[in-house]
Design a protein around this motif. Structure first.
Motif, mmCIF file in Angstrom:
data_model
loop_
_atom_site.group_PDB
_atom_site.id
_atom_site.type_symbol
_atom_site.label_atom_id
_atom_site.label_comp_id
_atom_site.label_asym_id
_atom_site.label_seq_id
_atom_site.Cartn_x
_atom_site.Cartn_y
_atom_site.Cartn_z
ATOM 1 N N SER A 9 9.686 -142.015 -2.496
ATOM 2 C CA SER A 9 8.449 -142.599 -3.008
ATOM 3 C C SER A 9 8.725 -143.292 -4.339
ATOM 4 O O SER A 9 9.476 -142.777 -5.174
ATOM 5 C CB SER A 9 7.386 -141.514 -3.202
ATOM 6 N N PRO A 10 8.138 -144.465 -4.555
ATOM 7 C CA PRO A 10 8.366 -145.177 -5.819
ATOM 8 C C PRO A 10 7.758 -144.422 -6.990
ATOM 9 O O PRO A 10 6.765 -143.696 -6.828
ATOM 10 C CB PRO A 10 7.660 -146.518 -5.588
ATOM 11 N N VAL A 11 8.347 -144.575 -8.153
ATOM 12 C CA VAL A 11 7.876 -143.916 -9.368
ATOM 13 C C VAL A 11 7.698 -144.974 -10.449
ATOM 14 O O VAL A 11 8.604 -145.776 -10.696
ATOM 15 C CB VAL A 11 8.875 -142.836 -9.843
ATOM 16 N N SER A 12 6.546 -144.984 -11.095
ATOM 17 C CA SER A 12 6.272 -145.963 -12.142
ATOM 18 C C SER A 12 7.282 -145.862 -13.278
ATOM 19 O O SER A 12 7.715 -144.769 -13.658
ATOM 20 C CB SER A 12 4.858 -145.759 -12.695
ATOM 21 N N ALA A 13 7.621 -146.993 -13.855
ATOM 22 C CA ALA A 13 8.544 -147.031 -14.992
ATOM 23 C C ALA A 13 7.942 -146.375 -16.228
ATOM 24 O O ALA A 13 8.668 -146.025 -17.167
ATOM 25 C CB ALA A 13 8.913 -148.486 -15.307
ATOM 26 N N TRP A 14 6.622 -146.194 -16.249
ATOM 27 C CA TRP A 14 5.946 -145.615 -17.416
ATOM 28 C C TRP A 14 5.607 -144.138 -17.225
ATOM 29 O O TRP A 14 4.796 -143.586 -17.972
ATOM 30 C CB TRP A 14 4.675 -146.406 -17.703
ATOM 31 N N THR A 15 6.227 -143.488 -16.248
ATOM 32 C CA THR A 15 5.879 -142.102 -15.933
ATOM 33 C C THR A 15 6.122 -141.150 -17.098
ATOM 34 O O THR A 15 5.266 -140.329 -17.437
ATOM 35 C CB THR A 15 6.670 -141.634 -14.692
ATOM 36 N N GLU A 16 7.286 -141.227 -17.734
ATOM 37 C CA GLU A 16 7.589 -140.318 -18.842
ATOM 38 C C GLU A 16 6.628 -140.547 -20.004
ATOM 39 O O GLU A 16 6.194 -139.590 -20.659
ATOM 40 C CB GLU A 16 9.032 -140.508 -19.293
ATOM 41 N N GLN A 17 6.288 -141.794 -20.240
ATOM 42 C CA GLN A 17 5.336 -142.116 -21.302
ATOM 43 C C GLN A 17 3.971 -141.508 -20.992
ATOM 44 O O GLN A 17 3.306 -140.948 -21.880
ATOM 45 C CB GLN A 17 5.225 -143.637 -21.421
ATOM 46 N N ALA A 18 3.549 -141.607 -19.729
ATOM 47 C CA ALA A 18 2.255 -141.049 -19.326
ATOM 48 C C ALA A 18 2.260 -139.527 -19.415
ATOM 49 O O ALA A 18 1.257 -138.907 -19.788
ATOM 50 C CB ALA A 18 1.912 -141.499 -17.910
ATOM 51 N N GLU A 19 3.387 -138.915 -19.067
ATOM 52 C CA GLU A 19 3.506 -137.454 -19.160
ATOM 53 C C GLU A 19 3.353 -136.995 -20.605
ATOM 54 O O GLU A 19 2.623 -136.036 -20.892
ATOM 55 C CB GLU A 19 4.857 -137.002 -18.603
ATOM 56 N N ALA A 20 4.035 -137.666 -21.519
ATOM 57 C CA ALA A 20 3.929 -137.300 -22.939
ATOM 58 C C ALA A 20 2.496 -137.497 -23.438
ATOM 59 O O ALA A 20 1.960 -136.666 -24.183
ATOM 60 C CB ALA A 20 4.904 -138.135 -23.768
ATOM 61 N N ALA A 21 1.868 -138.586 -23.005
ATOM 62 C CA ALA A 21 0.511 -138.896 -23.460
ATOM 63 C C ALA A 21 -0.494 -137.859 -22.968
ATOM 64 O O ALA A 21 -1.394 -137.456 -23.716
ATOM 65 C CB ALA A 21 0.106 -140.295 -22.990
ATOM 66 N N VAL A 22 -0.364 -137.428 -21.711
ATOM 67 C CA VAL A 22 -1.356 -136.491 -21.184
ATOM 68 C C VAL A 22 -1.218 -135.117 -21.841
ATOM 69 O O VAL A 22 -2.206 -134.405 -22.029
ATOM 70 C CB VAL A 22 -1.269 -136.395 -19.640
ATOM 71 N N ARG A 23 -0.017 -134.734 -22.223
ATOM 72 C CA ARG A 23 0.159 -133.455 -22.929
ATOM 73 C C ARG A 23 -0.534 -133.522 -24.293
ATOM 74 O O ARG A 23 -1.210 -132.569 -24.705
ATOM 75 C CB ARG A 23 1.642 -133.124 -23.085
ATOM 76 N N GLU A 24 -0.362 -134.633 -24.998
ATOM 77 C CA GLU A 24 -1.033 -134.798 -26.284
ATOM 78 C C GLU A 24 -2.550 -134.841 -26.100
ATOM 79 O O GLU A 24 -3.297 -134.278 -26.906
ATOM 80 C CB GLU A 24 -0.558 -136.089 -26.957
ATOM 81 N N TRP A 25 -2.983 -135.482 -25.060
ATOM 82 C CA TRP A 25 -4.412 -135.631 -24.776
ATOM 83 C C TRP A 25 -5.073 -134.279 -24.526
ATOM 84 O O TRP A 25 -6.164 -134.009 -25.036
ATOM 85 C CB TRP A 25 -4.566 -136.573 -23.572
#
Length: 352
Positions: A16-32
């Motif tokens: 399955s394809p994975v967005s290039a911004w996945t790690e960025q989104a993961e870090a952002a949701v933890r902060e959120w």
């Protein structure tokens, strides 16, 4: 899990394809989650981090057009994880009176979803409400309002109405599950199937494909019978494959809202037979989706509308394949990891 691997093969030979911004989104949701008071203890933050909401969103919303949109839909996934934990593993999820009482502010938020209020921002952080309105005392309400003010202004009036209806359907499905738990009732298959789609929050999650890809569908196309059938097939594949992966965890928690358990109860078969039957049903729905996809793509709509439709169908496939890929890796479905739920915090009554 061999059945899950077989189903992945039915969905395609490529990963399955994975967005290039996945790690960025993961870090952002933890902060959120920390900013909105959704994960307060170190244990809760660690548990949330290890469930990897970003890894799921990066797969199922691989069509996201930019990092901001991926971060927003990742917040939605994270929000669902947290409210589901409250209802599946907390005291509220077994008390019908309590869930109805605590659902009121969430139901009220649907009214806001029909409006056009834009997000206000301060110091680069989206605030939980329109200017002049205080945030809710409930962190899950404030957090969802924050998501909505990022999303709502980007979509059409009809799309917002559809999302709001599906969001209310999710809340209704959660209440249906609570009523069953309170009565110790295993629902019959004909009742389980439609309610599983609602309680699984798959309908509003699929609505967000249009937002993530910045490719809204025309209203008439969004309600086209072929597209609705393809959405339903996708919803069943996602919800039922989730059931295959979570059956051990749900048994450990005494939860019966699982296709394997429902089939076992209704037919009187053993668990392995029910598991096999569930796998066969999922494979059949994958075949249904593939046939419908061919019919939809053969419509040859063309221009921007055709491109939006292509991206939407692609997104449905990403949801089926990406969710299953992620599910085989996350600790969220580990029955042993959930025993005792020391990470669970009360997010439904705080501040009342």
């Amino acid at each position: 899990m061999q059945t899950a691997q077989t189903l992945l093969e039915a969905l395609g030979t490529d990963p399955s394809p994975v967005s290039a911004w996945t790690e960025q989104a993961e870090a952002a949701v933890r902060e959120w989650t920390v900013a909105f008071g959704l994960t307060r203890s170190a244990c809760a933050r660690d548990r949330f981090a290890r469930t990897a909401a970003g890894a799921l969103a990066g797969r199922v919303y691989a069509t996201a057009i930019d990092p901001d949109r991926l971060e927003t839909v990742t917040a939605w996934i994270g929000w669902l994880f947290l409210i589901d934990d409250q209802l599946d593993e907390g005291e509220t999820g077994r008390d019908l009176r309590l869930v109805r009482e605590r659902s009121r502010p969430f139901i009220a938020l649907a009214t806001e979803m029909m409006g056009r209020t834009a997000a206000r921002r301060q110091d680069g952080v989206a605030k939980a409400g329109p200017a002049g309105e205080p945030s809710s005392r409930l962190p899950l309400v404030s957090a969802l309002r924050d998501i909505w003010y990022r999303v709502g202004g980007r979509m059409t009036e009809n799309w917002r109405a559809v999302f709001a209806r599906h969001y209310l359907g999710y809340l209704s499905g959660c209440e249906w599950e609570v009523a069953n738990r309170a009565r110790g009732r295993i629902p019959p298959l004909h009742e389980f199937v439609p309610n599983r789609r609602h309680a699984g929050a798959i309908w509003p999650s699929l609505d967000l494909l249009e937002y993530a890809a910045d490719a809204p569908l025309p209203d008439a196309l969004r309600s086209h019978p072929l597209l609705l059938e393809a959405r339903t097939a996708c919803a069943d594949v996602v919800c039922w494959s989730d059931d295959l992966l979570t059956v051990d965890k749900e048994r450990a928690h005494g939860d019966v809202h699982n296709l394997v358990i429902v089939l076992e109860h209704q037919t009187g078969c053993d668990e392995q037979t029910a598991f096999d039957k569930a796998g066969e049903r999922i494979a059949s729905r994958i075949a249904d989706f593939n046939a419908l996809r061919q019919k939809i793509l053969a419509m040859n709509i063309g221009d921007d509308t055709g491109d939006a439709l292509d991206r939407y169908i692609e997104g449905l496939h990403h949801w089926m394949q990406g969710h299953l890929d992620w599910g085989l890796q996350t600790i969220r479905y580990d029955a042993n990891a959930a025993v005792g739920v020391p990470y669970l915090e009360d997010l439904l009554s705080a501040g009342e």
